[in-house]
Design an enzyme around this catalytic site. Structure first.
Site, PDB file in Angstrom:
ATOM      1  N   LEU A 136       0.764  -1.209  -0.044  1.00  0.00           N
ATOM      2  CA  LEU A 136      -0.071   0.010  -0.106  1.00  0.00           C
ATOM      3  C   LEU A 136       0.819   1.171  -0.014  1.00  0.00           C
ATOM      4  O   LEU A 136       1.812   1.476   0.910  1.00  0.00           O
ATOM      5  CB  LEU A 136      -0.730   0.058   1.282  1.00  0.00           C
ATOM      6  N   ASP A 137       0.654   2.162  -1.048  1.00  0.00           N
ATOM      7  CA  ASP A 137       1.364   3.372  -1.090  1.00  0.00           C
ATOM      8  C   ASP A 137       2.913   3.228  -1.215  1.00  0.00           C
ATOM      9  O   ASP A 137       3.694   4.219  -0.962  1.00  0.00           O
ATOM     10  CB  ASP A 137       0.994   4.202  -0.167  1.00  0.00           C
ATOM     11  N   GLY A 138       3.319   2.117  -1.304  1.00  0.00           N
ATOM     12  CA  GLY A 138       4.864   1.697  -1.308  1.00  0.00           C
ATOM     13  C   GLY A 138       5.604   1.693  -2.797  1.00  0.00           C
ATOM     14  O   GLY A 138       6.669   1.081  -2.738  1.00  0.00           O
TER      15      GLY A 138
END
Length: 291
Positions: free
Chosen positions: A235-237
């Site tokens: 996630l969001d990485g």
């Protein structure tokens, strides 16, 4: 008097990724010279001159190439690509990528993307808008883009992703999350088989969740901004493509901070998508190389 036919600024764009070693640029430029091509733009980067990767993006003009693609590509493989064990791709002038936009209820990024596309600022074809809410169907209709409402509930998420995959798989080259407020599963991303670009405000992870600008103001933030990145199962990485910030202070209201944030999100997403469509973004591990 009839208008003169527009001459394309380049005939093709050659993208190369291989182990760094001496002679790569000379081999590529020499091959293009022998073919009668004129290099009009060239950017390169080495992650490490000893044991690193070498990336090259070259645009060239070659009259008659459109009618001689197979011979050109076969010659390049035999004379250059095999010698340097290259991973390579060529994109010809006029080959437009197919883009789908996913959105929820926030309209600013969607409207901006559609506006830029209609003005010819995005070298792509927007083939559809998908949303988990029906609210923005009119925006898609005004732009002449098909709108698909795919509701998502906690207990129907898997079914919703199946519906989305039916609409997207094999039909798009890029998916843009224009403030799509749902998390895409790793299985969805794997089966989609196309890159996905997301935009979010720069408060993450400090002010994740609801009402981030109010909480940011309460903590006295001095910078707000946005980040555009490729979506991965983390996630969001995913690798970051583009970012920007603006200075703010205690005098600005929550509403003013939200307006500034929306402006930055629009610009950052537009830049990231344009960079991707122009083949300027190369994944290098967990980061991107932007040429």
């Amino acid at each position: 008097m009839a208008a003169a036919e527009e001459i394309p600024p380049y005939s093709a764009r050659l993208l190369i990724d291989c182990a760094d070693q001496p002679g790569i640029v000379a081999a590529v430029s020499g091959f293009l010279f022998e073919q009668g091509a004129n290099i009009v733009s060239s950017h390169q980067f080495s992650s490490d001159p000893i044991g690193g990767r070498f990336y090259l993006r070259t645009e060239f003009f070659l009259e008659g190439l459109i009618d001689d693609r197979d011979r050109f590509q076969q010659s390049f493989v035999a004379e250059v690509a095999e010698r340097f064990a290259m991973e390579w791709e060529i994109r010809y002038w006029g080959e437009r990528q197919r883009v789908a936009i996913l959105v929820s209820r926030y309209d600013h990024c969607l409207v901006d993307m559609l506006w830029r596309w209609r003005r010819g600022e995005l070298d792509a074809d927007v083939v559809g808008v998908l949303s988990n809410h029906p609210d923005l169907s009119e925006e898609a209709a005004v732009a002449g883009v098909p709108f698909h409402h795919v509701p998502v509930a906690k207990d129907t998420k898997r079914h919703a992703e199946e519906q989305m995959l039916e609409l997207l798989c094999g039909k798009v080259d890029l998916v843009v999350l224009a403030r799509y407020m749902q998390i895409l599963s790793g299985e969805f991303l794997e089966r989609l088989g196309a890159p996905v670009i997301n935009i979010h405000h720069s408060f993450l992870p400090a002010f994740a969740g609801a009402d981030p600008y109010r909480r940011a103001r309460e903590h006295g933030v001095k910078l707000i901004g946005a980040t555009a990145h490729y979506v991965t199962a983390e996630l969001d990485g995913g690798p970051i493509i583009e970012q920007d910030v603006a200075r703010v202070d205690h005098r600005q209201s929550v509403r003013e901070l939200e307006r500034i944030g929306r402006d930055i999100e629009r610009l950052v997403l537009a830049r990231a998508v344009s960079l991707h469509l122009e083949d300027r973004v190369i994944a290098d591990g967990g980061r991107t190389i932007v040429l």
